[in-house]
Design an enzyme around this catalytic site. Structure first.
Site, mmCIF file in Angstrom:
data_model
loop_
_atom_site.group_PDB
_atom_site.id
_atom_site.type_symbol
_atom_site.label_atom_id
_atom_site.label_comp_id
_atom_site.label_asym_id
_atom_site.label_seq_id
_atom_site.Cartn_x
_atom_site.Cartn_y
_atom_site.Cartn_z
ATOM 1 N N GLU A 206 0.290 -1.254 0.302
ATOM 2 C CA GLU A 206 0.016 -0.292 0.280
ATOM 3 C C GLU A 206 0.629 1.481 0.046
ATOM 4 O O GLU A 206 2.034 1.312 0.212
ATOM 5 C CB GLU A 206 -0.898 0.131 1.090
ATOM 6 C CG GLU A 206 -1.964 1.079 1.448
ATOM 7 C CD GLU A 206 -2.873 1.497 2.980
ATOM 8 O OE1 GLU A 206 -3.714 2.443 2.752
ATOM 9 O OE2 GLU A 206 -2.280 0.631 3.677
ATOM 10 N N ARG A 426 5.039 -13.680 9.655
ATOM 11 C CA ARG A 426 5.284 -12.122 9.654
ATOM 12 C C ARG A 426 6.413 -12.099 10.795
ATOM 13 O O ARG A 426 6.206 -12.840 12.216
ATOM 14 C CB ARG A 426 3.776 -11.689 11.127
ATOM 15 C CG ARG A 426 4.313 -9.627 10.898
ATOM 16 C CD ARG A 426 2.846 -10.345 11.181
ATOM 17 N NE ARG A 426 3.514 -7.559 12.243
ATOM 18 C CZ ARG A 426 2.616 -7.307 11.596
ATOM 19 N NH1 ARG A 426 1.497 -7.067 10.875
ATOM 20 N NH2 ARG A 426 3.244 -5.582 11.847
ATOM 21 N N LYS A 436 2.554 0.882 10.188
ATOM 22 C CA LYS A 436 3.115 2.290 9.543
ATOM 23 C C LYS A 436 2.623 3.019 10.005
ATOM 24 O O LYS A 436 3.072 4.588 10.081
ATOM 25 C CB LYS A 436 2.792 1.979 7.840
ATOM 26 C CG LYS A 436 3.267 1.279 7.100
ATOM 27 C CD LYS A 436 3.451 1.240 5.375
ATOM 28 C CE LYS A 436 2.172 0.796 4.992
ATOM 29 N NZ LYS A 436 2.283 0.241 3.581
#
Length: 479
Positions: A206, A426, A436
């Site tokens: 993203e 992860r 983020k």
């Protein structure tokens, strides 16, 4: 003594270093001569920016060359180390952004103190200085060993610590085939159901921040499988939230992917498929598989947690289509609505309890402006675009585990082909932040210099800090 040596100085050097042996006093004098020699070599070498730079940086180099002899002063050694350690807190090199003779002078001065510097390195007292020293040693080990062994003699250790990869050798960000790796742990993993030449993958960040270490794992793992199965990798920007995204992030993500050495066959954007996504949403409404809901967000969240059906769940198709058009135009009523999938409000897996497919958002998009007043959620757009782009395997981190069933159910309702899901762990780290949202707070509140701050876990930050990309790639693949 004039500052810029010529041939006379070189003859003097031969006089002071007969066969590479010297007394302590001679070594101190040699240290002074060595910096004169460094200036000469720096100018004569022809290496760009090794010594001759702009007036400001050249004067900085001269200051470091004048400062370097203090490392040979026993009483001032630790104070000098403390000063240099503080100076290197946010720097990779002493001057500018590349190696100069200033780095060579200080590095050699430290190595020349022998056991004293080695004991400080092991004590972890000066972490920035040790990090810089090891980085220089790893990159220029052969030349530096020759310098220390020839001109410093037995007093200096001349044995920089060079990190050796424990696992497979990395070549352009990928792992060689079986049988060609090192003696350490194997990095070989298989992609279930994959066929040579038929694998198509996507790395879909993203554009709401810079690439960080966690994203690097996803990018490199996708590349690894693409190369191993002679397939293709697409770089796709998941740009469905205009409130957080920008063209600046797109440009820097492209830069970071290039830095990592990730190769892709095409660059796409989820926003490329907005018209098709809206058509699919309307199709699901007409088939009774989606409905428009104007329940307030907090109430909706509580109802989902408790398994309570929304009052809008049984609206007629006509009413849903009417409200859908209100959402598209961005009317006052439409801005209060969202589109939800009609799945199963009693499912133990809460991700299947009528997830949101579309949200109203009047904020202009960084690529397409104010054309749309509604945007698809990641959960709705991702399976749709994966299917349309021919993705065979969708690599998703373990944080999406509970949403894998949702991904598959949405594909079924859309009547699109199946996409295999490959789940990987992860990457979490201690004493740093990978969110983020949290990193953005530091940037927006001026707590750091920017997304490339050397204290950040972003690719640009850790490169600026002094970490070699080869080391990052090896670390990620060994996970």
């Amino acid at each position: 003594m004039h500052m810029d040596p010529g041939l006379d100085d070189l003859h003097a050097w031969d006089y002071w270093v007969p066969n590479g042996n010297a007394s302590f006093l001679s070594r101190f004098c040699l240290l002074i001569f060595s910096f004169l020699l460094l200036r000469y070599i720096g100018r004569a070498s022809g290496i760009p920016h090794f010594y001759d730079r702009g007036a400001f940086e050249s004067s900085q180099i001269d200051e470091w060359l004048d400062y370097a002899p203090i490392l040979s002063s026993g009483s001032e050694f630790e104070n000098a180390c403390k000063y240099i350690d503080s100076f290197l807190e946010k720097r990779t090199f002493l001057v500018g952004h590349s190696l100069s003779i200033a780095d060579i002078a200080i590095w050699s001065g430290l190595a020349g103190t022998g056991v004293r510097w080695e004991s400080l390195r092991k004590s972890k007292k000066f972490t920035n200085l040790v990090r810089w020293f090891n980085s220089i040693a790893a990159e220029y080990s052969d030349a530096l060993n020759e310098v220390t062994s020839t001109y410093i003699g037995k007093k200096g250790s001349g044995k920089p610590v060079v990190a050796k990869p424990k696992g497979a050798q990395v070549v352009n960000g990928a792992i060689p085939e079986k049988g060609k790796t090192g003696t350490g742990p194997s990095s070989e993993v298989d992609l279930p159901g994959a066929e040579i030449g038929k694998v198509r993958l996507r790395f879909a960040p993203e554009p709401s921040g810079f690439l960080h270490i966690g994203h690097s794992k996803a990018a490199l793992l996708n590349q690894y499988f693409a190369q191993r199965y002679q397939g293709q990798l697409i770089l796709r920007f998941d740009d469905t939230n205009p409130a957080k995204e920008s063209s600046e992030f797109v440009e820097n993500l492209m830069k970071d992917v290039e830095t990592l050495g990730v190769k892709y066959v095409a660059v796409t954007h989820t926003s490329d498929y907005f018209p098709q996504l809206m058509e699919m949403a309307e199709k699901l409404i007409r088939e009774g598989k989606a409905y428009v809901d104007d329940t307030p967000q907090e109430q909706m969240r509580k109802e989902r947690m408790d398994g309570i059906e929304s009052k809008c769940r049984n609206n007629s198709i006509e009413e849903n289509l009417k409200l859908w058009k209100e959402m598209i135009t961005g009317s006052e009523r439409g801005l209060k609505c969202c589109l939800r999938g009609k799945l199963d409000m009693q499912d133990p897996n809460k991700s299947l309890r009528d997830p949101v497919y579309y949200r109203s958002n009047p904020v202009p998009h960084h690529r397409i402006g104010a054309k749309y007043k509604i945007y698809p959620t990641y959960d709705f757009a991702c399976p749709f675009v994966d299917a349309l782009e021919g993705i065979t395997h969708a690599l998703r981190s373990s944080e999406y585990h509970d949403r894998n069933a949702q991904y598959e159910r949405i594909l079924q309702d859309m009547r699109l082909r199946k996409v295999n899901i490959y789940e990987f762990s992860r990457l979490n780290m201690v004493y740093t932040l990978l969110s983020k949202r949290n990193l953005r707070w530091f940037v927006e509140n001026g707590k750091v210099e920017g997304w490339d701050d050397p204290r950040f876990p972003t690719v640009q930050g850790i490169v600026r800090r002094g970490l070699k990309i080869e080391a990052l790639v090896q670390f990620i693949l060994e996970q």
